[in-house]
Design a protein around this motif. Structure first.
Motif: not given
Length: 320
Positions: A205-218
């Motif tokens: 349901d929710v993702v807290f994302e701080m890496a960007g790039g391929a990690v963001f897309e995945e």
């Protein structure tokens, strides 16, 4: 003229631009107070500020450091304060009064600093994501300063399942110790599938994302219909573009969050910080202190931080 030791840079670039120097003690302006700093906090954003690649533009000469703990020179009160992005790596810092908060009795510098920018970020991520009871939450880099607190806050804010990512086995073990229901490798290769497996085969349901790039897309690929992702950093320095069709196909929400926008909302910050202090005092929130470096080792501290060699909150002891 009084002077102080500080880390200063007169050029943008790698860690080598950080120099230990003797400079004048800052004079507080109108609405500001002078703090004698005991400990300065380090944040990943400091490495971006050093390169002038952060959201907020930097100006030279620059003393890095967005947060300090110490004593107000006018009242003698122990406080923690936000500098506005610069001025923290020094023995004294001039800060705005409304960005200065008393440290409760029995709370040490490390805890106060960990709960300031990084703790507030973790708290506000849940607030901004509108996490509902029983929802699944993914915390990217769950062993870091923000992540280690966000993992602990998950169930307290109603999350049904908290999944953390981390780059090493030791860091993943820490995430589980802090309350994550599952922990997986942060490596982007196959990350979507690993997140789904960690959530019993279901999208999250929710993702807290701080890496960007391929990690963001995945991570975007792992979201369920009506899923929300908050991007609060770009540690990979690889920015992403999101196509509207991808959002529409699953009714997704992608939101940006920059803590700098909270600086002029002291009421919101003060209430959240009070809540964090209360949770820590009640034993419901554990601060993970990764390492304390002397001021003379500020370069190495930033190198270790950028290389992912650390976990939890990093500090600078300005007396050394």
């Amino acid at each position: 003229m009084r002077t102080m030791r500080a880390v200063r840079q007169t050029a943008f670039g790698g860690p080598e631009v950080l120099e230990l120097v003797e400079i004048p003690v800052p004079e507080p302006g109108e609405g500001e107070v002078l703090i004698e700093v005991s400990t300065a906090g380090l944040n990943f954003a400091d490495t971006h500020t050093r390169e002038n690649s952060y959201v907020q533009e930097s100006h030279l000469p620059l003393v890095p450091g967005a947060e300090v703990a110490g004593v107000r020179c006018d009242t003698g009160e122990r406080v923690v304060a936000m500098t506005g992005g610069a001025g923290g790596y020094a023995q004294f810092a001039a800060v705005r009064k409304d960005r200065c908060f008393p440290i409760p009795e029995g709370v040490d510098d490390a805890t106060a600093l960990a709960l300031l920018i990084q703790g507030l970020t973790a708290w506000l991520l849940y607030d901004q994501a509108h996490v509902r009871d029983g929802e699944s939450v993914v915390v990217v880099s769950g062993a870091g300063g923000v992540g280690s607190l966000a993992v602990q806050l998950g169930h307290q804010f109603g999350a049904g399942r908290v999944i953390a990512t981390a780059s090493t086995e030791d860091k993943r073990a820490l995430c589980l110790e802090l309350g994550a229901d599952a922990a997986t490798d942060t490596s982007p290769d196959g990350l979507t599938d690993r997140i789904l497996r960690a959530n019993a085969g279901e999208p999250v349901d929710v993702v807290f994302e701080m890496a960007g790039g391929a990690v963001f897309e995945e991570c975007l690929g792992a979201l369920a219909p009506f899923g929300r992702m908050i991007a609060y950093g770009i540690s990979s320095k690889e920015q992403n573009e999101v196509r509207t069709g991808k959002l529409l196909r699953r009714s997704l929400t992608v939101t940006g969050f920059w803590f700098g926008h909270c600086l002029d909302r002291p009421g919101m910050v003060a209430a959240a910080l009070e809540d964090l202090y209360a949770r820590a005092a009640a034993g419901r929130l554990r601060v993970v202190v990764g390492a304390t470096y002397p001021l003379t080792e500020a370069r190495q501290a930033q190198v270790d931080l950028a290389a992912r060699r650390t976990q939890g909150k990093l500090l600078l002891d300005v007396s050394r």
